[in-house]
Every structure is written in C-alpha cells, then in structure tokens.
Scaffold this motif. Structure first.
Motif, PDB file in Angstrom:
ATOM      1  N   UNK A  67       0.794  -1.236   0.000  1.00 36.31           N
ATOM      2  CA  UNK A  67       0.000   0.000   0.000  1.00 36.31           C
ATOM      3  C   UNK A  67       0.824   1.283   0.000  1.00 36.31           C
ATOM      4  N   UNK A  68       2.023   1.263   0.589  1.00 35.33           N
ATOM      5  CA  UNK A  68       2.819   2.495   0.606  1.00 35.33           C
ATOM      6  C   UNK A  68       3.208   2.959  -0.791  1.00 35.33           C
ATOM      7  N   UNK A  69       3.142   2.072  -1.788  1.00 30.39           N
ATOM      8  CA  UNK A  69       3.480   2.465  -3.159  1.00 30.39           C
ATOM      9  C   UNK A  69       2.490   3.484  -3.713  1.00 30.39           C
ATOM     10  N   UNK A  70       1.333   3.622  -3.076  1.00 32.99           N
ATOM     11  CA  UNK A  70       0.345   4.570  -3.574  1.00 32.99           C
ATOM     12  C   UNK A  70       0.828   6.009  -3.457  1.00 32.99           C
ATOM     13  N   UNK A  71       1.736   6.296  -2.529  1.00 26.92           N
ATOM     14  CA  UNK A  71       2.262   7.662  -2.433  1.00 26.92           C
ATOM     15  C   UNK A  71       3.058   8.026  -3.680  1.00 26.92           C
TER      16      UNK A  71
END
Length: 255
Positions: A67-71
């Motif tokens: 999910x952190x890749x969404x930044x």
C-alpha cells in the motif's frame, strides 16, 4: 493513444536498512523515505510530452507493491497522469524483475495499451531486465536505452533513438504495441502544477489483485559484505602522532 508508465517505488539512498534474521530479506528501518525511481520519472515525463502533443492521449501509471506504493503513484497523478493502478505485491527488493514483469504483463495485456514506458533500470537492483521481460510476456516489440521517441502521425508505429556505445545512437522503427526502456537524460521531468496537485488529491488509485503467480519459489539469502581495510586514528600531540605514524610505517615495511 493509450500509454502505460511502469513506476517503481524505491527507498531513498540515505535510508537505513538491516538484514532480516536468517538473511531472507532486506528490511528498511522505520522512518525510511520512499520515492519514485528516478529513471521512471524520465519515462513518465516522456509519456506526458506525448500527451501534450496529442491531447487525446491517455497516460496511466502502474506500480507493483504494498500500500505504501500509492504515495508514489499519487506523485505520478500530480505530474499529469490520468489514472493510477497498484498491483498488489510484496516489492521489498526480494522479487526478481522477471517476476514483476510477468505479473504486470498479465494485467496490462487486457487493457489495450499502445505504448508502455519504463525507466531503463531501477536505482536499487539496477538489473535492466524489467522492460525487455515485460515486452516478452506481452508479446510486444521493445527497445532499450531510448533517448528519442517519435510517434508516426498515422499511428501504428513508433520511431526511437537508442543510445549505444561510442556516443552514437541507433534509429529503430517499431510496430505498436511496444515497450520502451527510457534512458536518463532524455528530458527534464516537470514539477507538478498546483492544479494537478489539487486534482490528484481527489483521484482514486485502483488496486488490482493479481491471480498470476510471480514465479517459482527460490531461496534467496542476504549477508553483510566482509569487512575490508580499516582506518586507524592517531591520537596525542603532533610529535606523538608523528612517532606513531613512523612506527606504523615500520610495521607495514614502508620505512
């Protein structure tokens, strides 16, 4: 035209990391800073320039990761991409580039992209394998080290200038769809405009669950490199340091 830009999220070079017990993976410490792979920034900028020349062009961004890749995908939206997609996956530097290419290709081939762009390599693994593998899995033409891109007015073909040895370039014409690995220096990535930043805040990032297995299990082990030469700090007054330095030279047979 419909363009897909493959983006990888990487940890900043200043972020500290450690090797997990057993050496199975590399873990970054809490507070690590993640950002867009710089090589992929050039690929995204090139796609946006095609869109500027042909306003009916759609530019999508995709990343495989947690999910952190969404930044990082949000950053792509701020720069001007129309939509962003995150394929669920564990991208902590363990999954080989070939596996990532296989998972992204399985999704991309169903979306009808005319052109797929990616950076020539990632800052962390630097394998230069992803884009050629993606082209193979998609059954598309490919070119690496791309420094020029020209879309044929009639469509259906793209002409690229590849950077090769001896400061020369090779001109190649490819049929679409095609996958291009963009070299750094092809352009200067833009800063997001305020309007795009505000628009990106309201955009939803689509999460894609992949049913394609990444690849066969493999046993990966990491370990710290053996310690090399160590420095020696001389303490004391200048005279004492000079005497200690002479003794050291005698030890290593330099005097």
């Amino acid at each position: 035209m419909k363009i897909l830009v493959c983006i990888k999220q990487v940890a900043d070079a200043e972020s500290r990391f450690h090797i997990a017990p057993g050496g199975s993976r590399i873990l970054f410490d809490p507070g690590a800073v993640y950002r867009m792979n710089r090589y992929d920034e050039f690929a995204l900028e090139e796609a946006l320039r095609v869109k500027d020349a042909a306003p009916d062009t759609l530019v999508h961004a995709v990343s495989l990761g947690p999910p952190r890749a969404e930044s990082t995908l949000r950053r792509a939206l701020e720069m001007g991409a129309h939509d962003a997609f995150r394929i669920e996956g564990d991208d902590e530097g363990v999954m080989p580039a070939l596996w990532k290419a296989r998972m992204i290709a399985a999704w991309a081939v169903t979306c009808g992209y005319d052109l797929v762009l990616a950076g020539v390599m990632s800052e962390d693994s630097m394998s230069c394998q992803f884009a050629p593998a993606l082209a193979e899995y998609m059954g598309a033409a490919s070119a690496t080290g791309v420094m020029e891109i020209a879309i044929a007015p009639a469509g259906g073909r793209v002409t690229v200038g590849r950077e090769i040895d001896s400061n020369t370039r090779e001109i190649v014409e490819l049929s679409l769809p095609a996958v291009l690995a963009v070299q750094s220096g092809i352009n200067r990535p833009r800063y997001p405009s305020l309007s795009n930043v505000l628009r990106a805040k309201e955009r939803m990032i689509t999460t894609v669950r992949s049913d394609t297995p990444a690849g066969p299990d493999q046993d990966i082990r990491y370990h710290e490199a053996p310690r090399g030469r160590e420095g020696r700090i001389l303490a004391g007054s200048p005279a004492e340091k000079a005497a200690a330095l002479c003794d050291f030279f005698h030890e290593v047979s330099l005097l």
